[in-house]
Design an enzyme around this catalytic site. Structure first.
Site, PDB file in Angstrom:
ATOM      1  N   LYS A 159       1.105  -1.025  -0.340  1.00 55.71           N
ATOM      2  CA  LYS A 159       0.088  -0.102  -0.208  1.00 55.71           C
ATOM      3  C   LYS A 159       1.447   1.442   0.097  1.00 55.71           C
ATOM      4  O   LYS A 159       1.042   1.667   0.879  1.00 55.71           O
ATOM      5  CB  LYS A 159      -0.918  -0.070   1.203  1.00 55.71           C
ATOM      6  CG  LYS A 159      -2.299   0.655   0.896  1.00 55.71           C
ATOM      7  CD  LYS A 159      -3.451   0.408   1.630  1.00 55.71           C
ATOM      8  CE  LYS A 159      -3.624   1.579   2.040  1.00 55.71           C
ATOM      9  NZ  LYS A 159      -4.766   2.108   0.782  1.00 55.71           N
TER      10      LYS A 159
HETATM   11  N1  PMP Z   1      -7.505  -2.041  -2.665  1.00 55.81           N
HETATM   12  C1  PMP Z   1      -6.854  -0.610  -3.307  1.00 55.81           C
HETATM   13  C2  PMP Z   1      -5.877   0.390  -3.934  1.00 55.81           C
HETATM   14  C3  PMP Z   1      -6.832   0.011  -2.409  1.00 55.81           C
HETATM   15  O1  PMP Z   1      -6.598   1.432  -2.202  1.00 55.81           O
HETATM   16  C4  PMP Z   1      -7.791  -0.661  -1.266  1.00 55.81           C
HETATM   17  C5  PMP Z   1      -8.175   0.502   0.498  1.00 55.81           C
HETATM   18  N2  PMP Z   1      -7.006  -0.312   1.246  1.00 55.81           N
HETATM   19  C6  PMP Z   1      -8.163  -1.913  -1.155  1.00 55.81           C
HETATM   20  C7  PMP Z   1      -8.065  -2.440  -2.318  1.00 55.81           C
HETATM   21  C8  PMP Z   1      -9.504  -2.565  -0.302  1.00 55.81           C
HETATM   22  O2  PMP Z   1      -7.874  -2.513   0.642  1.00 55.81           O
HETATM   23  P1  PMP Z   1      -8.837  -2.716   2.780  1.00 55.81           P
HETATM   24  O3  PMP Z   1      -9.768  -3.963   2.933  1.00 55.81           O
HETATM   25  O4  PMP Z   1      -7.312  -3.996   3.352  1.00 55.81           O
HETATM   26  O5  PMP Z   1      -9.625  -1.470   2.933  1.00 55.81           O
END
Ligand code: PMP
Length: 295
Positions: A159
């Site tokens: 991330k």
């Molecule tokens: N893909 C992207 C590109 C994101 O930014 C997010 C949000 N963090 C997600 C998927 C979903 O991740 P999560 O369920 O951990 O929030």
């Protein structure tokens, strides 16, 4: 719509070791993180004062930094405690939590091995909105022009700030064209995810979702898979081509911000949010609430 800018709010932000007044959480313009995207972050939510899956987010935060070749100088337990402190100090019950780590100013070129690693944690009000009937109408998605990169092209499972460049461009284009968001394909033309959420489809009572091998394996995605299996719904992680969207009955997004959000349209394809989307909205809403301690 006028929204109070994020640098003009009241409250406290944890900044490199201490809680500081919101207005004082500043960094210098010559920061490596700003120029070269050497920054990783998290997006988390507290419900009833408790951060959902806090330690999983802290682990991912540390892993994202390692992928970018730096180490966050706090353990998972320390990060969990810091985040909890930020939520409590700002008197939030339901809020969004944003940890970020970035390389500082000691070296301003591509190489930056000796730069300080800065860490901050902010939180802002984000009430839990489970208005199921509104959600069940479904949102409309565009199909993005940009594709999620090959794992040999970018550290696609982290991330990391830099990976959001194509997401912002794609989301702007989608909104200009009247859509809520854009679905992105991957470098091989397969369905991948949205600009800030993962994607699921329903066919014959089973859930189908792309294998998270070149995009973020969302913590909500894993939670939804778990909740579906607990209900006895089959979950199939596989390669999904865009033409297959024709045959799916339901579609929804998953993410910390999106929670479980049904989709009614993706480009030329149509879906009708129904039983499985509704069941998973309800299951997710129950799952995120702090568990009452047994008496
Ligand atoms: N893909 C992207 C590109 C994101 O930014 C997010 C949000 N963090 C997600 C998927 C979903 O991740 P999560 O369920 O951990 O929030």
């Amino acid at each position: 719509m006028s929204v109070l800018p994020f640098d003009k709010r009241d409250g406290f932000i944890w900044f490199n070791g201490a809680l500081v007044a919101w207005a004082d959480a500043k960094l210098h313009v010559l920061s490596h993180g700003l120029h070269y995207a050497s920054a990783v972050f998290e997006g988390e939510r507290a419900y009833g004062g408790r951060i959902f899956k806090s330690s999983e987010h802290s682990e991912r935060f540390r892993a994202s930094a390692e992928t970018l070749d730096f180490t966050i100088p706090y353990s998972v337990a320390e990060l969990d405690a810091i985040k909890h402190q930020v939520v409590a100090k700002n008197n939030f019950e339901n809020c969004y939590v944003r940890p970020i780590a970035w390389r500082g100013s000691e070296m301003m070129a591509v190489a930056a091995q000796n730069s300080t690693i800065n860490v901050a944690v902010a939180a802002w009000d984000w009430p839990s909105m489970f208005d199921t009937e509104t959600k069940m109408k479904g949102i409309k998605l565009d199909i993005a022009e940009y594709r999620r990169p090959d794992p040999l092209t970018a550290p696609c499972r982290a991330k990391a700030a830099g990976l959001y460049m194509i997401c912002t461009i794609s989301k702007h284009r989608a909104e200009r064209r009247g859509y809520a968001d854009a679905m992105m394909l991957d470098w091989q033309g397969r369905v991948a995810e949205c600009t800030g959420a993962n994607i699921f489809f329903v066919s014959d009572g089973a859930l189908h979702t792309p294998i998270a091998d070149c995009f973020l394996d969302g913590i909500t995605r894993r939670t939804v898979i778990d909740l579906a299996r607990r209900r006895g719904v089959e979950v199939i992680e596989r390669r999904i081509m865009p033409e297959e969207l024709e045959g799916f009955e339901e579609c929804f997004l998953s993410g910390t911000g999106a929670e479980v959000t049904p989709v009614s349209e993706i480009g030329p394809y149509r879906f009708t949010p129904s039983a499985i989307s509704r069941a998973l909205i309800d299951d997710y809403s129950a799952e995120v609430q702090p568990k009452k301690k047994a008496a």
